[in-house]
Motif scaffolding. Sequence first.
Motif, mmCIF file in Angstrom:
data_model
loop_
_atom_site.group_PDB
_atom_site.id
_atom_site.type_symbol
_atom_site.label_atom_id
_atom_site.label_comp_id
_atom_site.label_asym_id
_atom_site.label_seq_id
_atom_site.Cartn_x
_atom_site.Cartn_y
_atom_site.Cartn_z
ATOM 1 N N ILE A 205 0.804 -1.221 0.000
ATOM 2 C CA ILE A 205 0.000 0.000 0.000
ATOM 3 C C ILE A 205 0.841 1.279 0.000
ATOM 4 O O ILE A 205 0.560 2.208 -0.766
ATOM 5 C CB ILE A 205 -0.989 -0.012 1.184
ATOM 6 N N GLN A 207 3.513 1.848 -1.412
ATOM 7 C CA GLN A 207 4.170 2.029 -2.705
ATOM 8 C C GLN A 207 3.226 2.560 -3.781
ATOM 9 O O GLN A 207 3.682 2.960 -4.864
ATOM 10 C CB GLN A 207 4.761 0.686 -3.181
ATOM 11 N N LEU A 208 1.930 2.586 -3.509
ATOM 12 C CA LEU A 208 0.944 2.995 -4.514
ATOM 13 C C LEU A 208 0.804 4.514 -4.533
ATOM 14 O O LEU A 208 -0.255 5.065 -4.220
ATOM 15 C CB LEU A 208 -0.405 2.322 -4.230
ATOM 16 N N ARG A 209 1.888 5.174 -4.929
ATOM 17 C CA ARG A 209 1.918 6.639 -4.899
ATOM 18 C C ARG A 209 1.967 7.252 -6.287
ATOM 19 O O ARG A 209 2.055 8.467 -6.420
ATOM 20 C CB ARG A 209 3.123 7.122 -4.090
ATOM 21 N N SER A 210 1.928 6.436 -7.333
ATOM 22 C CA SER A 210 2.014 6.968 -8.688
ATOM 23 C C SER A 210 1.083 6.199 -9.605
ATOM 24 O O SER A 210 0.646 5.081 -9.286
ATOM 25 C CB SER A 210 3.453 6.870 -9.207
ATOM 26 N N ALA A 211 0.786 6.799 -10.761
ATOM 27 C CA ALA A 211 -0.112 6.167 -11.730
ATOM 28 C C ALA A 211 0.435 4.821 -12.222
ATOM 29 O O ALA A 211 -0.324 3.845 -12.313
ATOM 30 C CB ALA A 211 -0.356 7.119 -12.899
ATOM 31 N N MET A 213 2.372 2.659 -10.663
ATOM 32 C CA MET A 213 2.248 1.671 -9.598
ATOM 33 C C MET A 213 0.795 1.242 -9.409
ATOM 34 O O MET A 213 0.502 0.054 -9.238
ATOM 35 C CB MET A 213 2.798 2.244 -8.289
ATOM 36 N N LEU A 214 -0.123 2.210 -9.446
ATOM 37 C CA LEU A 214 -1.547 1.892 -9.307
ATOM 38 C C LEU A 214 -2.025 1.026 -10.457
ATOM 39 O O LEU A 214 -2.759 0.043 -10.257
ATOM 40 C CB LEU A 214 -2.363 3.185 -9.232
ATOM 41 N N THR A 215 -1.632 1.394 -11.667
ATOM 42 C CA THR A 215 -2.039 0.625 -12.846
ATOM 43 C C THR A 215 -1.511 -0.802 -12.777
ATOM 44 O O THR A 215 -2.236 -1.766 -13.069
ATOM 45 C CB THR A 215 -1.510 1.300 -14.127
ATOM 46 N N ALA A 217 -0.657 -2.520 -10.072
ATOM 47 C CA ALA A 217 -1.300 -3.252 -8.978
ATOM 48 C C ALA A 217 -2.716 -3.681 -9.347
ATOM 49 O O ALA A 217 -3.117 -4.832 -9.119
ATOM 50 C CB ALA A 217 -1.320 -2.393 -7.720
ATOM 51 N N ILE A 218 -3.491 -2.760 -9.926
ATOM 52 C CA ILE A 218 -4.888 -3.064 -10.267
ATOM 53 C C ILE A 218 -4.968 -4.120 -11.362
ATOM 54 O O ILE A 218 -5.742 -5.085 -11.271
ATOM 55 C CB ILE A 218 -5.626 -1.779 -10.691
ATOM 56 N N THR A 250 2.426 2.399 -18.796
ATOM 57 C CA THR A 250 1.926 3.643 -18.212
ATOM 58 C C THR A 250 3.048 4.658 -18.029
ATOM 59 O O THR A 250 2.875 5.856 -18.282
ATOM 60 C CB THR A 250 1.254 3.367 -16.854
#
Length: 260
Positions: A205, A207-211, A213-215, A217-218, A250
Amino acid sequence: MNTSNSFVTSQTNYRKHAFISGMHQTIPLVIGALPFGIIYGTLALQSGLSEWATLAMSLFVFAGSSQFIAIGLLASGVSLELIILTTAIVNLRHLLYAASLLPMVKTLNFRWRALMAFGLTDETFAVVSSHTAKAQHMDSLPSAANNDALTNQYQHWLYLGSMFTLYFCWQIATFLGLHLGQTLPAIDQLGLEIAMPITFIGLLIPQLRSAPMLTAAISAAVVAMIGQQWPHQLGLIAAAVTGVMMGISTTKLLEGKKRV
């Protein structure tokens, strides 16, 4: 002479700092890994392995998922070739880990690389990746001269500290499992394995500070859910590859927009 001694002392201090940092950052993951080691020791005995064989597997294989699969296949009486093939497929994700770690190991000698290859686990890779991301973030700040930046130059020592901590605790957990399994036969049914995913979620969680990383992970989560029933953990491998590809795509897309 004094300058030379001072330089050697500084090098030693940096290595020591990196090693201890790796140990400290691995402790939360050890808490999640210990139940798995205990359960492994218990199930190995139930599968027909001797105590010495159970301990030897942890000492010389040191791969949690492979050890669990191996004892299950051994109990089923399958051939050694099939056991090797199955565990190799399960550990294909380590190829992705190795590719990610290439910038760190390419300047190291063979002995270092061999040692790190033996000690490559999900937990140690998570620790090193988390530290790398944090160090890169700190480097981008005006006041980047900090211990994390210094440790970043000695990441192989941080890796060694993480690996040593996990390896030592895995042997203890296996030993405990061997003896607790004899006194508590149903220990594998206590749900202790829930500690591991919770620990990894707590590590992910922040580490989810950027687009990107979020992309990553999802997309990986979606593929993992779709492929959770696939054989030989192929869903996990597909999820890892998808996450990496989406994260890279991304990043390149955002870099292209900045140039425009």
